[in-house]
Design a protein around this motif. Sequence first.
Motif, PDB file in Angstrom:
ATOM      1  N   ASN A  96       0.749  -1.250  -0.030  1.00 13.56           N
ATOM      2  CA  ASN A  96      -0.063   0.076  -0.076  1.00 13.56           C
ATOM      3  C   ASN A  96       0.777   1.267  -0.166  1.00 13.56           C
ATOM      4  N   ARG A  97       2.224   0.902  -0.293  1.00 12.93           N
ATOM      5  CA  ARG A  97       3.019   2.381  -0.313  1.00 12.93           C
ATOM      6  C   ARG A  97       2.495   3.057  -1.578  1.00 12.93           C
ATOM      7  N   THR A  98       2.754   4.463  -1.772  1.00 11.65           N
ATOM      8  CA  THR A  98       2.538   5.169  -2.953  1.00 11.65           C
ATOM      9  C   THR A  98       3.651   6.150  -3.257  1.00 11.65           C
ATOM     10  N   PRO A  99       4.095   6.366  -4.408  1.00 11.41           N
ATOM     11  CA  PRO A  99       5.143   7.178  -5.001  1.00 11.41           C
ATOM     12  C   PRO A  99       5.225   8.685  -4.043  1.00 11.41           C
ATOM     13  N   ALA A 100       6.232   9.395  -3.747  1.00 11.60           N
ATOM     14  CA  ALA A 100       6.341  10.555  -3.078  1.00 11.60           C
ATOM     15  C   ALA A 100       5.730  11.694  -4.277  1.00 11.60           C
ATOM     16  N   ASP A 101       5.337  12.747  -3.812  1.00 11.43           N
ATOM     17  CA  ASP A 101       4.733  13.830  -4.711  1.00 11.43           C
ATOM     18  C   ASP A 101       5.875  14.095  -5.669  1.00 11.43           C
ATOM     19  N   GLY A 102       5.456  13.915  -7.160  1.00 11.90           N
ATOM     20  CA  GLY A 102       6.528  14.037  -8.150  1.00 11.90           C
ATOM     21  C   GLY A 102       7.305  13.119  -8.524  1.00 11.90           C
ATOM     22  N   ALA A 103       7.154  11.914  -7.969  1.00 16.07           N
ATOM     23  CA  ALA A 103       7.835  10.814  -8.170  1.00 16.07           C
ATOM     24  C   ALA A 103       7.093   9.754  -9.073  1.00 16.07           C
ATOM     25  N   THR A 104       7.407   8.810  -9.903  1.00 13.48           N
ATOM     26  CA  THR A 104       6.680   7.951 -10.333  1.00 13.48           C
ATOM     27  C   THR A 104       6.995   6.188  -9.792  1.00 13.48           C
ATOM     28  N   SER A 105       7.832   6.485  -8.825  1.00 14.00           N
ATOM     29  CA  SER A 105       8.025   5.073  -8.145  1.00 14.00           C
ATOM     30  C   SER A 105       8.306   5.429  -6.809  1.00 14.00           C
ATOM     31  N   CYS A 106       8.162   4.129  -5.867  1.00 17.12           N
ATOM     32  CA  CYS A 106       8.719   4.470  -4.608  1.00 17.12           C
ATOM     33  C   CYS A 106      10.147   4.180  -4.564  1.00 17.12           C
ATOM     34  N   ALA A 107      10.753   4.542  -3.282  1.00 16.83           N
ATOM     35  CA  ALA A 107      12.198   4.451  -3.335  1.00 16.83           C
ATOM     36  C   ALA A 107      12.341   3.960  -2.100  1.00 16.83           C
ATOM     37  N   ASP A 108      13.506   3.179  -1.789  1.00 16.88           N
ATOM     38  CA  ASP A 108      14.227   2.693  -0.542  1.00 16.88           C
ATOM     39  C   ASP A 108      15.566   2.459  -0.845  1.00 16.88           C
ATOM     40  N   SER A 109      16.678   2.667  -0.732  1.00 15.69           N
ATOM     41  CA  SER A 109      18.166   2.247  -1.070  1.00 15.69           C
ATOM     42  C   SER A 109      18.052   1.072  -0.389  1.00 15.69           C
ATOM     43  N   GLN A 110      17.943   0.726   0.947  1.00 15.96           N
ATOM     44  CA  GLN A 110      18.313  -0.764   1.343  1.00 15.96           C
ATOM     45  C   GLN A 110      17.578  -1.673   0.793  1.00 15.96           C
ATOM     46  N   LEU A 111      16.261  -1.414   0.495  1.00  8.71           N
ATOM     47  CA  LEU A 111      15.545  -2.760  -0.328  1.00  8.71           C
ATOM     48  C   LEU A 111      16.114  -2.637  -1.769  1.00  8.71           C
ATOM     49  N   PHE A 112      16.362  -1.657  -2.210  1.00  3.56           N
ATOM     50  CA  PHE A 112      16.692  -1.531  -3.555  1.00  3.56           C
ATOM     51  C   PHE A 112      18.215  -2.447  -3.899  1.00  3.56           C
ATOM     52  N   TRP A 113      19.087  -2.347  -2.689  1.00  2.00           N
ATOM     53  CA  TRP A 113      20.189  -3.162  -2.933  1.00  2.00           C
ATOM     54  C   TRP A 113      20.017  -4.526  -2.461  1.00  2.00           C
ATOM     55  N   ALA A 114      19.013  -4.864  -1.845  1.00  2.00           N
ATOM     56  CA  ALA A 114      18.809  -6.182  -1.131  1.00  2.00           C
ATOM     57  C   ALA A 114      18.163  -6.866  -2.702  1.00  2.00           C
ATOM     58  N   LEU A 115      17.408  -6.369  -3.405  1.00  2.00           N
ATOM     59  CA  LEU A 115      16.953  -6.877  -4.413  1.00  2.00           C
ATOM     60  C   LEU A 115      18.138  -7.037  -5.541  1.00  2.00           C
ATOM     61  N   LYS A 116      19.011  -5.878  -5.774  1.00  2.00           N
ATOM     62  CA  LYS A 116      20.067  -6.105  -6.565  1.00  2.00           C
ATOM     63  C   LYS A 116      21.250  -7.353  -6.301  1.00  2.00           C
ATOM     64  N   PHE A 117      21.241  -7.600  -5.137  1.00  2.00           N
ATOM     65  CA  PHE A 117      22.106  -8.734  -4.334  1.00  2.00           C
ATOM     66  C   PHE A 117      21.522  -9.689  -4.859  1.00  2.00           C
ATOM     67  N   LEU A 118      20.182 -10.138  -4.807  1.00  2.00           N
ATOM     68  CA  LEU A 118      19.660 -11.276  -4.969  1.00  2.00           C
ATOM     69  C   LEU A 118      19.356 -11.736  -6.587  1.00  2.00           C
ATOM     70  N   ASN A 119      19.173 -10.551  -7.339  1.00  2.00           N
ATOM     71  CA  ASN A 119      18.782 -10.625  -8.522  1.00  2.00           C
ATOM     72  C   ASN A 119      19.935 -10.745  -9.220  1.00  2.00           C
ATOM     73  N   GLU A 120      21.174 -10.233  -9.172  1.00  2.00           N
ATOM     74  CA  GLU A 120      22.181  -9.704  -9.981  1.00  2.00           C
ATOM     75  C   GLU A 120      23.455  -9.938  -9.176  1.00  2.00           C
ATOM     76  N   GLN A 121      23.374 -10.603  -7.963  1.00  2.00           N
ATOM     77  CA  GLN A 121      24.819 -10.843  -7.226  1.00  2.00           C
ATOM     78  C   GLN A 121      25.586  -9.688  -7.065  1.00  2.00           C
ATOM     79  N   GLN A 122      24.839  -8.337  -7.157  1.00  2.00           N
ATOM     80  CA  GLN A 122      25.633  -7.035  -7.030  1.00  2.00           C
ATOM     81  C   GLN A 122      25.713  -6.606  -5.633  1.00  2.00           C
ATOM     82  N   THR A 123      26.802  -6.316  -5.109  1.00  2.00           N
ATOM     83  CA  THR A 123      27.014  -5.920  -3.817  1.00  2.00           C
ATOM     84  C   THR A 123      27.132  -4.621  -3.663  1.00  2.00           C
ATOM     85  N   PRO A 124      26.552  -3.732  -2.488  1.00  2.00           N
ATOM     86  CA  PRO A 124      26.434  -2.380  -2.522  1.00  2.00           C
ATOM     87  C   PRO A 124      27.826  -1.627  -2.133  1.00  2.00           C
ATOM     88  N   PRO A 125      28.113  -0.623  -2.794  1.00  2.00           N
ATOM     89  CA  PRO A 125      29.248  -0.017  -2.659  1.00  2.00           C
ATOM     90  C   PRO A 125      29.380   0.386  -1.129  1.00  2.00           C
TER      91      PRO A 125
END
Length: 472
Positions: free
Chosen positions: A430-459
């Motif tokens: 039930n989250r919604t994008p912030a005003d002016g944004a077209t997607s939600c944002a979360d740096s920690q969840l973003f990198w968790a998905l990168k890590f699992l999907n692409e085996q890419q580690t955060p800097p």
Amino acid sequence: MSEFQPTSGGSSTSSAKLWVVLSGIVGVLLVVAIALGAGYYWGSSSKEQTMTAANQALATETAQIMQATQQALPPANADENFQTFWEVWNLVNKEFYHTEPIDEKQMMYGAIRGMLQSLGDDFTGFQEPEAAERSREDMRGNFEGIGAYVEYKDGQILIVSPIEGSPAEKANVRAGDIVVAVDGKQISEVIENLERDQALAEAIKLIRGPKGSQVVITVYRTSEEKQIDITIIRDTIPLISVRSSMIGDIGYIQLSEFKQTSYDELDQAIAKLKTNNPKAIIFDLRNNPGGYVNQAQNVLGRFTKDGVTHYQENSDGTQKEYRTLQQGDAQELFDLPVVVLVNGGSASASEIVSGAMQDTKRATLIGEKTFGKGSVQSVHTLSDKSEARITIAHWLTPNKRAIHTLGITPDYVVPFSDDATQYPIECILNRTPADGATSCADSQLFWALKFLNEQQTPPPPPTPTITPTPGK
């Protein structure tokens, strides 16, 4: 609620109810119960609550340890140790200038607070009957307020985490916010010269209130270095602790607290996710302040078939081992890769779970260092309905790392950011994008998905630079 009675000696007025508290956040704003130890259930339920044999053994052991304190008998050397105390007490009654009668009960409460405060432990404390009753109401589930966990730290009232779906979260109250004022009343003036439990009780008294009423909380947000006024309409606080969703082909589970129904809720969420054949799991413990220790053991039992969850270390250095549990209709996630998200609002049982997952290499931890709350308290209801909370042990991870004051450092430290241009994610729960944004944002969840999907580690996070002060 479960209650111990002395097995010998004492009277009905001197017997004390014993709560074993897994070191969750003690201050609550009309929200869920403070974190409790194994086998102690609070609130009402449509079905009878029972303790497992393991939990009964813990209860018996703890009762035996604490039996002496339940009998309210003075120690043998009390006369000698309290001679000076009574000398001062009598001097006050005889010589202190006053125009109103001296409140001897408040003198006694003050002496108790001073005694406990002298131990130097923030989580050993005393609550007067009124404040203690508020805590008991919270335990029973009568929750109307803003919905946030608070703590007293360095002379300030700190928001540890807003509760998922609560008015505080909807109003954008954040973990780490420092409460400056409530309806214009300065918190620093209210809690000045008060010890921890008193300070929390007075702050909570200002913030809590009935459903539908309005309160303005002024907070200092350290991440933005600015003061903010937040208007909140108090409401009934939701008590659901588990929410889940699929993000592509990855299962996402958020656990907001370890309450008495959490592993049942978790089993339902896992069963639902399994119908989508997830290839991995993200387990979100951010802003989870803790809860029942047997729930932590059961949660770990869904990810690991058998293993040590933590150790309890007592004052004499002895250690007791605790292991995973699979109570209820246990659903298994033994073979899927797991990322656990943590932050500074992850405390107590969250740290037991994340620490165990890290030590056993069952999961990769991403986020920020956890709160660092690894002690257990016994809470006694005294004869006048006041309460004494005594720290009786500390928790250690399976590798016997200390948690208390240190916290758990994740494998990959990722500061939180909600910048949608850098860290866009799918909007879930039930989250919604912030005003002016077209997607939600979360740096920690973003990198968790990168890590699992692409085996890419955060800097690695940027190293702070210190500008030298020019010499004079």
